[in-house]
Design an enzyme around this catalytic site. Structure first.
Site, PDB file in Angstrom:
ATOM      1  CG  ASN A 109      -2.254   0.572   0.838  1.00 46.89           C
ATOM      2  OD1 ASN A 109      -2.352   1.471   0.055  1.00 46.89           O
ATOM      3  ND2 ASN A 109      -3.005  -0.013   1.485  1.00 46.89           N
ATOM      4  CB  CYS A 110      -0.276   4.899  -0.400  1.00 45.52           C
ATOM      5  SG  CYS A 110       0.540   6.480  -0.404  1.00 45.52           S
ATOM      6  N   PRO A 111       3.032   4.380   0.679  1.00 53.96           N
ATOM      7  CG  PRO A 111       5.024   5.614   1.357  1.00 53.96           C
ATOM      8  CD  PRO A 111       3.816   4.898   2.066  1.00 53.96           C
ATOM      9  CG  LEU A 112       5.900   0.133   1.377  1.00 55.02           C
ATOM     10  CD1 LEU A 112       5.354  -1.233   2.168  1.00 55.02           C
ATOM     11  CD2 LEU A 112       7.231   0.232   1.872  1.00 55.02           C
TER      12      LEU A 112
END
Lengths: 75, 169
Positions: A13-16
């Site tokens: 999920n964000c920001p990975l």
């Protein structure tokens, strides 16, 4: 398309996905292509924004089965 | 490539929920080739401790959705309204809520705070600890991670005046 490296960001999920993409593209030489697969719907807009800011163009993208695939050329 | 932008943030809060904004924005800005500085002050200073254990409390966040991170989807969608009587009086309720929130983040593929902080360090995000806060709360320099600087308000303002974006978190 000649893909130099593939990056699996499924389930992240964000920001990975952005952070992993940045790390991966740093290892490539100019003109080489990175293929990124993600499942985060937010990564569509985010990848565009990242691409514009960093000057690494997304040369192709597609989606299906809840997956988003980006082909990014190192600028 | 666009011209390099500068981002400056003041991180003033140290709970688990408030630990996310500076480290998410900091790591992402670095990934966008921006130059990033974060000034950690007051409770935000604890985010630079070697022993990083941020917690979250529902009593300070009345809008927090109270949902379970396990079970079938319909179950996870349920909201569990908690009376203040429970939130404020049940022992270790904050630890329970913290564990639930960490579990939810993990299930949804969100990076942990230590992970995001490591990425910030690795990406060269400049982290500045507020010297005054350190003195007030009785910390010493060896309580904090390596590679940070110690300074005060004037330094934060100077960096802010030279940045394109300034966030107070």
């Amino acid at each position: 398309m000649n893909v130099k490296e593939e990056l699996d960001c499924r389930g992240m999920n964000c920001p990975l996905p952005i952070l992993k993409t940045k790390k991966a593209i740093d290892h490539l030489a100019q003109g080489e292509v990175l293929k990124v697969t993600a499942t985060d719907p937010g990564s569509c807009n985010d990848m565009d924004a990242w691409s514009r800011r960093t000057g690494n163009p997304i040369v192709d993208k597609n989606e299906g089965n809840g997956e988003y695939v980006f082909f990014i050329k190192k600028g | 490539m666009a011209t390099q932008k500068k981002l400056m943030m003041i991180a003033s809060r140290g709970s688990l929920d408030w630990a996310y904004p500076p480290f998410i924005l900091g790591s992402t800005a670095a990934a966008l080739d921006m130059e990033v500085s974060i000034f950690f002050t007051f409770y935000g200073l604890t985010l630079l401790l070697k022993d990083l254990k941020p917690k979250v409390t529902p009593s300070g966040n009345p809008a927090m959705p109270m949902k379970m991170p396990f079970g079938p989807k319909w179950f996870q969608g349920l909201n569990w309204p908690m009376p203040n009587m429970i939130i404020n009086n049940v022992p270790f309720f904050d630890s329970f809520v913290t564990a639930m929130m960490k579990k939810t983040f993990k299930n949804k593929g969100v990076a942990s705070i230590p992970e995001l902080r490591d990425i910030c360090v690795e990406a060269g995000v400049k982290m500045i600890a507020c010297q005054m806060t350190m003195d007030v709360f009785g910390f010493s320099k060896h309580d904090f991670i390596d590679g940070i600087e110690f300074a005060g308000a004037a330094t934060a303002l100077e960096i802010g005046s030279e940045s394109d974006m300034q966030f107070f978190l």
